[in-house]
Scaffold this motif. Structure first.
Motif, PDB file in Angstrom:
ATOM      1  N   ILE A  98      -8.650  -8.623   1.855  1.00  0.00           N
ATOM      2  CA  ILE A  98      -8.081  -6.858   1.967  1.00  0.00           C
ATOM      3  C   ILE A  98      -9.063  -6.586   2.967  1.00  0.00           C
ATOM      4  N   GLU A  99      -9.821  -6.290   3.736  1.00  0.00           N
ATOM      5  CA  GLU A  99     -10.817  -6.324   4.896  1.00  0.00           C
ATOM      6  C   GLU A  99      -9.700  -6.625   6.460  1.00  0.00           C
ATOM      7  N   LYS A 100      -8.759  -7.507   5.604  1.00  0.00           N
ATOM      8  CA  LYS A 100      -7.754  -8.017   7.070  1.00  0.00           C
ATOM      9  C   LYS A 100      -6.498  -6.690   7.117  1.00  0.00           C
ATOM     10  N   LEU A 101      -5.568  -6.221   5.680  1.00  0.00           N
ATOM     11  CA  LEU A 101      -5.373  -5.902   5.838  1.00  0.00           C
ATOM     12  C   LEU A 101      -5.293  -3.924   6.938  1.00  0.00           C
ATOM     13  N   LYS A 102      -7.216  -4.384   5.985  1.00  0.00           N
ATOM     14  CA  LYS A 102      -7.727  -2.460   6.893  1.00  0.00           C
ATOM     15  C   LYS A 102      -7.943  -2.429   7.939  1.00  0.00           C
ATOM     16  N   LYS A 103      -7.707  -3.497   9.297  1.00  0.00           N
ATOM     17  CA  LYS A 103      -7.874  -3.608   9.905  1.00  0.00           C
ATOM     18  C   LYS A 103      -6.330  -3.302  10.510  1.00  0.00           C
ATOM     19  N   LYS A 104      -5.807  -3.865   9.654  1.00  0.00           N
ATOM     20  CA  LYS A 104      -3.846  -3.879  10.436  1.00  0.00           C
ATOM     21  C   LYS A 104      -3.615  -2.195   9.924  1.00  0.00           C
ATOM     22  N   TYR A 105      -3.904  -1.247   8.715  1.00  0.00           N
ATOM     23  CA  TYR A 105      -3.289  -0.278   8.081  1.00  0.00           C
ATOM     24  C   TYR A 105      -4.093   0.867   7.939  1.00  0.00           C
ATOM     25  N   LYS A 106      -4.423   1.440   8.896  1.00  0.00           N
ATOM     26  CA  LYS A 106      -5.379   2.384   8.669  1.00  0.00           C
ATOM     27  C   LYS A 106      -5.975   3.540   7.173  1.00  0.00           C
ATOM     28  N   ASN A 107      -4.134   3.259   6.646  1.00  0.00           N
ATOM     29  CA  ASN A 107      -4.221   4.111   5.420  1.00  0.00           C
ATOM     30  C   ASN A 107      -4.818   3.136   3.875  1.00  0.00           C
ATOM     31  N   ILE A 108      -5.723   2.264   4.162  1.00  0.00           N
ATOM     32  CA  ILE A 108      -6.780   1.099   3.196  1.00  0.00           C
ATOM     33  C   ILE A 108      -7.677   1.523   3.020  1.00  0.00           C
ATOM     34  N   LYS A 109      -7.775   1.775   1.532  1.00  0.00           N
ATOM     35  CA  LYS A 109      -9.243   1.426   1.260  1.00  0.00           C
ATOM     36  C   LYS A 109     -10.250   0.487   0.085  1.00  0.00           C
ATOM     37  N   LEU A 110     -11.415   0.107   0.499  1.00  0.00           N
ATOM     38  CA  LEU A 110     -12.211  -0.359  -0.345  1.00  0.00           C
ATOM     39  C   LEU A 110     -13.613  -0.168  -0.539  1.00  0.00           C
ATOM     40  N   ILE A 111     -13.463  -0.614  -1.655  1.00  0.00           N
ATOM     41  CA  ILE A 111     -14.851  -0.269  -2.370  1.00  0.00           C
ATOM     42  C   ILE A 111     -15.412  -1.318  -2.860  1.00  0.00           C
ATOM     43  N   GLU A 112     -16.170  -2.280  -2.650  1.00  0.00           N
ATOM     44  CA  GLU A 112     -17.104  -2.593  -3.429  1.00  0.00           C
ATOM     45  C   GLU A 112     -18.150  -2.828  -4.196  1.00  0.00           C
ATOM     46  N   ARG A 113     -18.313  -3.372  -5.434  1.00  0.00           N
ATOM     47  CA  ARG A 113     -18.751  -2.714  -6.677  1.00  0.00           C
ATOM     48  C   ARG A 113     -19.969  -3.967  -7.007  1.00  0.00           C
ATOM     49  N   GLY A 114     -18.971  -5.571  -6.287  1.00  0.00           N
ATOM     50  CA  GLY A 114     -20.466  -6.249  -6.729  1.00  0.00           C
ATOM     51  C   GLY A 114     -20.062  -7.244  -7.816  1.00  0.00           C
ATOM     52  N   SER A 115     -19.918  -6.548  -9.185  1.00  0.00           N
ATOM     53  CA  SER A 115     -20.079  -7.439  -9.968  1.00  0.00           C
ATOM     54  C   SER A 115     -18.821  -6.726 -11.296  1.00  0.00           C
ATOM     55  N   ARG A 116     -18.860  -7.202 -12.222  1.00  0.00           N
ATOM     56  CA  ARG A 116     -17.734  -6.214 -12.821  1.00  0.00           C
ATOM     57  C   ARG A 116     -18.745  -5.166 -13.865  1.00  0.00           C
ATOM     58  N   ARG A 117     -18.082  -3.906 -13.844  1.00  0.00           N
ATOM     59  CA  ARG A 117     -17.984  -3.024 -14.240  1.00  0.00           C
ATOM     60  C   ARG A 117     -17.298  -2.170 -15.063  1.00  0.00           C
ATOM     61  N   GLY A 118     -16.545  -2.409 -14.790  1.00  0.00           N
ATOM     62  CA  GLY A 118     -15.041  -1.931 -16.374  1.00  0.00           C
ATOM     63  C   GLY A 118     -13.553  -1.237 -15.704  1.00  0.00           C
TER      64      GLY A 118
END
Length: 352
Positions: free
Chosen positions: A51-71
């Motif tokens: 996803i980080e690679k795609l974020k550099k390629k496309y400006k309309n991609i966001k990533l929320i990292e939550r670290g563990s299963r939260r549902g």
């Protein structure tokens, strides 16, 4: 940022699917302003790096990292918080939800639909390579929703994980359980939408990775239904029904002095139905989208043309065909009619 659609995609170990998913979304929405919001719950297979690679390629991609299963439900809400779109889409990362449907869903939204559901169970929809057991589990889960949450009655696929909704409708939206998997179920029960439509799609077989369906998801679903179930309303509804029996008998006792039994009995039933309707309308169901006369006629028709005939036929079937004791047959038939009355009244008479 001026965005038409925010696509929320929860992820957990979906590395092999991410690139194909993004490219197919791009092709589907090439002339529409959109953003993709990945919400990751601690992937360990390199999903985040992809996803980080795609974020550099496309400006309309966001990533929320939550670290563990939260549902999944909480992932949806977190995605909504970071979204800029007028419409919100929830879809899976595993390619079982075809991205090619996104444009059709958006076009339906532009036609005025608040909620657009990709459905496996309306005409034209289907599921690829499901076992009989998994199909049985799915259909049983829908049946449970219809009985306990009649707000879902008008939807063929109330457990769909692929839908579009107008963002404004989610301003005060909270899920019943952040760890639940069926966000649409909460929306159908809690959100005050006006127009809804289902569109068919083929639920594809997973290409890569492992299905997350298991006992945990099944128990999570049952917990979600329980949390959404309005127990107090259910109790009030049946207390009104019990009072209707008293009114029926009282009316029959008074009318029998003036009319023959066949007329007295009919009038007593009609009076008890009117009594039940008035109490339900005043004290049990607060949300009323239909006009008073329409509600009354539906209420009357639901009992006279649906629940009472089914009650009568059920009693005959149980007694004559299965040889069950006549009192037990009548009791079971009354119970069946009572469930029908609940589902029809809440889902149709007072439904959205």
């Amino acid at each position: 940022m001026n965005v038409d659609i925010s696509i929320i995609i929860p992820t957990l170990n979906e590395k092999e699917n991410i690139n194909e998913l993004v490219e197919r979304i791009r092709k589907s929405l090439n002339d529409i302003k959109y953003e993709i919001i990945f919400v990751d719950d601690g992937s360990k297979d390199g999903t985040i790096e992809e996803i980080e690679k795609l974020k550099k390629k496309y400006k309309n991609i966001k990533l929320i990292e939550r670290g563990s299963r939260r549902g999944l439900s909480s992932a949806f809400l977190d995605g909504v918080k970071y979204s800029d779109g007028k419409y919100i889409v929830l879809m899976d990362a595993d390619l079982q939800h075809p991205p090619e449907l996104l444009k059709v869903m958006y076009e339906k939204a532009l036609e005025g639909y608040d909620l657009v559901i990709a459905s496996r169970y309306i005409k034209g929809g289907k599921i690829e390579n499901w076992s009989i057991i998994r199909e049985f589990i799915s259909k049983t889960a829908i049946f449970i929703a219809y009985i306990f949450l009649p707000e879902t009655l008008k939807v063929k696929d109330p457990l769909s994980g692929y839908f579009l909704i107008k963002k404004d409708l989610l301003d005060n939206f909270k899920v019943s359980d952040p760890f639940s998997y069926k966000v649409l179920l909460d929306i159908l029960v809690k959100v005050n939408y006006n127009k809804l439509i289902e569109i068919p799609y083929t639920f594809k077989e997973r290409k890569y990775g492992r299905s997350k369906l298991g006992k945990k998801i099944i128990f999570s679903y049952l917990k979600q239904v329980f949390l959404l179930f309005n127990i107090s309303q259910f109790i009030k509804f049946y207390l009104v029904g019990l009072s209707g029996i008293v009114i029926n008998l009282l009316a029959l006792y008074l009318l029998i002095f003036y009319f023959p039994f066949y007329i007295s009995s009919f009038l007593a039933i009609l009076i008890s139905i009117i009594w039940n309707f008035i109490l339900n309308d005043l004290f049990v169901f607060k949300t009323k989208k239909r006009k008073f006369l329409e509600r009354f006629l539906l209420f009357l028709g639901g009992r006279g043309l649906l629940s009472k005939p089914i009650q009568y036929l059920s009693a005959l079937l149980l007694y004559y065909i299965f040889g069950i004791n006549y009192l037990l047959s009548q009791f079971i038939a009354i119970f069946i009619a009572a469930i029908i009355n609940w589902v029809f009244t809440k889902g149709i008479v007072y439904g959205k």
